[in-house]
Write an enzyme that holds these catalytic residues in place. Structure first.
Site, short mmCIF file in Angstrom:
data_model
loop_
_atom_site.label_atom_id
_atom_site.label_comp_id
_atom_site.label_asym_id
_atom_site.label_seq_id
_atom_site.Cartn_x
_atom_site.Cartn_y
_atom_site.Cartn_z
N GLY A 233 30.17 39.42 43.08
CA GLY A 233 31.39 39.74 43.82
C GLY A 233 31.79 38.78 44.93
N GLU A 268 23.98 39.03 40.71
CA GLU A 268 24.72 38.80 39.46
C GLU A 268 26.02 38.06 39.73
OE1 GLU A 268 25.36 42.86 38.45
OE2 GLU A 268 23.39 43.17 37.61
N PRO A 269 25.96 36.84 40.26
CA PRO A 269 27.21 36.15 40.59
C PRO A 269 27.90 35.59 39.35
CG PRO A 269 25.37 34.70 41.02
CD PRO A 269 24.77 36.00 40.54
N GLY A 270 29.20 35.66 39.31
CA GLY A 270 29.97 35.04 38.24
C GLY A 270 30.98 34.10 38.85
N ARG A 307 44.80 36.32 34.49
CA ARG A 307 44.61 36.84 35.85
C ARG A 307 45.90 37.05 36.64
NH1 ARG A 307 40.89 36.98 39.16
NH2 ARG A 307 41.80 35.41 40.52
N TYR A 311 46.29 40.92 37.53
CA TYR A 311 45.99 41.34 38.90
C TYR A 311 46.95 40.78 39.94
CZ TYR A 311 41.25 41.24 36.71
OH TYR A 311 40.17 41.34 35.90
N CYS A 338 56.31 36.50 25.44
CA CYS A 338 57.43 37.41 25.64
C CYS A 338 57.07 38.58 26.55
CB CYS A 338 57.93 37.90 24.29
SG CYS A 338 58.24 36.53 23.20
N GLU A 339 56.79 38.26 27.80
CA GLU A 339 56.51 39.25 28.83
C GLU A 339 57.01 38.66 30.15
OE1 GLU A 339 54.95 42.22 28.53
OE2 GLU A 339 54.08 42.02 26.53
C1 PLP Z 1 31.67 41.52 36.81
C2 PLP Z 1 30.34 41.86 37.31
C3 PLP Z 1 29.62 40.94 38.08
C4 PLP Z 1 30.16 39.59 38.49
O1 PLP Z 1 31.13 39.67 39.49
P1 PLP Z 1 31.71 38.34 40.19
O2 PLP Z 1 32.76 38.84 41.07
O3 PLP Z 1 32.23 37.47 39.12
O4 PLP Z 1 30.58 37.69 40.92
C5 PLP Z 1 28.34 41.29 38.48
N1 PLP Z 1 27.80 42.50 38.15
C6 PLP Z 1 28.48 43.41 37.43
C7 PLP Z 1 27.83 44.70 37.08
C8 PLP Z 1 29.77 43.12 36.99
O5 PLP Z 1 30.44 44.03 36.29
#
Ligand code: PLP
Length: 404
Positions: A233, A268-270, A307, A311, A338-339
């Site tokens: 997050g 769990e970083p993305g 995105r 959002y 077409c949106e």
């Molecule tokens: C989407 C998600 C993440 C990653 O979130 P980021 O904002 O991309 O870091 C981590 N854990 C869980 C359970 C998620 O659903």
């Protein structure tokens, strides 16, 4: 990414050369940036020694997962498909955690067979199902339970996941009841408490509140957890005016937390790992001048990058070749879909643009390609990886023959 003599470069490769070689729309990643981001994340939390599980849903490209793996990260997956992709990238099952509100039986079975580190469960029924499968296979399954800490992450409402009214996790009472109910299970062991309160969080304070909630609930539960999975997050700077996330403060809070609890931390970083590693190159098909606006019609659309439409999120757009001449009308950068929501950005004051020019949509590495679709039966874009002077295809452009 930088400009040299008014030309955009990714590492040592000129943007104009990439688009001519590979066509558009094309996602283009910098490997150096990816490695730097992972290193910086690791450094920020080095005193905590966490397990880092890359959130595969933010970007599921196989080559990227291979690089992530090389840097020592595990994976956080939310489907059997993502689990298979993480395993294919060579990530050890012992570094894979499985999240999600609705895991189906065959997905749970697969996770159990592969002996992944943790299944983070979100309903009691799910845990009964895991127990049933574990019993069938005569094995013991380690799980986490996801807590809904009822915290406002102060981010876009649509990407907040930790409030009571959100579908994710379990609130305190059911959380504690379930812990109790499975205390003596022979097949399911609750090893982890997991939380994930949302995405694009730029303030450390919601995390600080979250840690307080964890303190309380751990105390109340009297349960010994081996892992505390704090989710991801952490936000990135899509706009200069966004403040950058304070990793030092967050790290210090967790360090104190670890003085009170003897647990292993999982992150769990993305987004924070991959968002600013990529641009989406697009070509201007047409320019339509109207009374009030100048529509810049690109060959990339909401099916390539959803995105902004989904959002209302912001992505900067820059030209591949800088010109000093300005145009002061309002520019709407749109796609051909077409949106009406198929719009990337509305800005005043942009440099003079011409049809057939190229632009780069910035910071699209996270939830860009992974959220793309075939809407309007448009083939998915290609993905290119830049490493120093070299550029290679890491995902071929989809062919129409394969989707028709
Ligand atoms: C989407 C998600 C993440 C990653 O979130 P980021 O904002 O991309 O870091 C981590 N854990 C869980 C359970 C998620 O659903």
């Amino acid at each position: 990414m930088y400009f040299k003599k008014n030309k955009l470069f990714i590492e040592k490769v000129e943007g104009s050369k990439i688009v001519k070689k590979f066509g558009t729309p094309t996602y283009c990643y910098s490997l150096r940036k990816l490695k730097n981001n992972i290193r910086n994340f690791q450094k920020s939390f080095s005193s905590i020694n966490p397990l880092l599980c890359f959130s595969v849903k933010s970007n599921s490209n196989l080559q990227i997962l291979k690089e992530v793996k090389k840097m020592g990260m595990g994976a956080d997956v939310v489907s059997k498909g993502e689990m298979m992709q993480a395993l294919k990238a060579g990530i050890s099952p012992k570094k894979i955690v499985f999240s999600g509100v609705g895991k189906k039986t065959d997905e749970l079975k697969f996770a159990i067979e592969k002996k992944i580190l943790l299944i983070n469960a979100e309903t009691e029924s799910e845990i009964f199902e895991i127990e049933r499968l574990a019993k069938l296979k005569k094995t013991v399954v380690h799980i986490g339970i996801r807590l809904n800490p009822n915290i406002d992450a102060k981010t876009l409402r649509k990407i907040s996941t930790g409030k009571r009214e959100d579908k994710f996790g379990l609130t305190e009472k059911p959380f504690l009841d379930i812990l109790n109910n499975f205390k003596f299970s022979r097949f399911v062991k609750v090893k982890c408490l997991s939380v994930h309160i949302g995405s694009q969080i730029t303030d450390y304070k919601p995390y600080s509140k979250m840690i307080n909630v964890l303190d309380k609930i751990i105390k109340k539960s009297q349960h010994v957890f081996d892992y505390i999975d704090l989710g991801g997050g952490m936000g990135v700077q899509y706009q200069k005016k966004t403040k950058s996330f304070n990793y030092q403060k967050y790290s210090a809070i967790i360090k104190k937390f670890l003085k009170r609890h003897d647990v292993k931390i999982i992150f769990e970083p993305g987004r924070s790992i991959i968002a600013n590693c990529a641009v989406l190159f697009a070509q201007i098909i047409y320019i339509k001048n109207t009374e009030k606006k100048r529509f810049i019609i690109l060959d990339a659309a909401m099916n390539d990058l959803m995105r902004p439409a989904l959002y209302g999120s912001y992505h900067n757009i820059i030209p591949l070749i800088k010109r000093s001449k300005k145009n002061k009308t309002i520019h709407d950068f749109v796609g051909p879909v077409c949106e009406t929501t198929d719009k990337f950005l509305s800005v005043k004051d942009f440099q003079q643009l011409n049809e057939k020019d190229y632009v780069a949509i910035c910071d699209v590495g996270a939830y860009g390609m992974s959220l793309s679709s075939n809407y309007n039966l448009r083939p998915k874009a290609s993905e290119i990886m830049i490493e120093n002077k070299s550029s290679k295809v890491i995902l071929k452009r989809q062919k129409l023959v394969n989707i028709i």
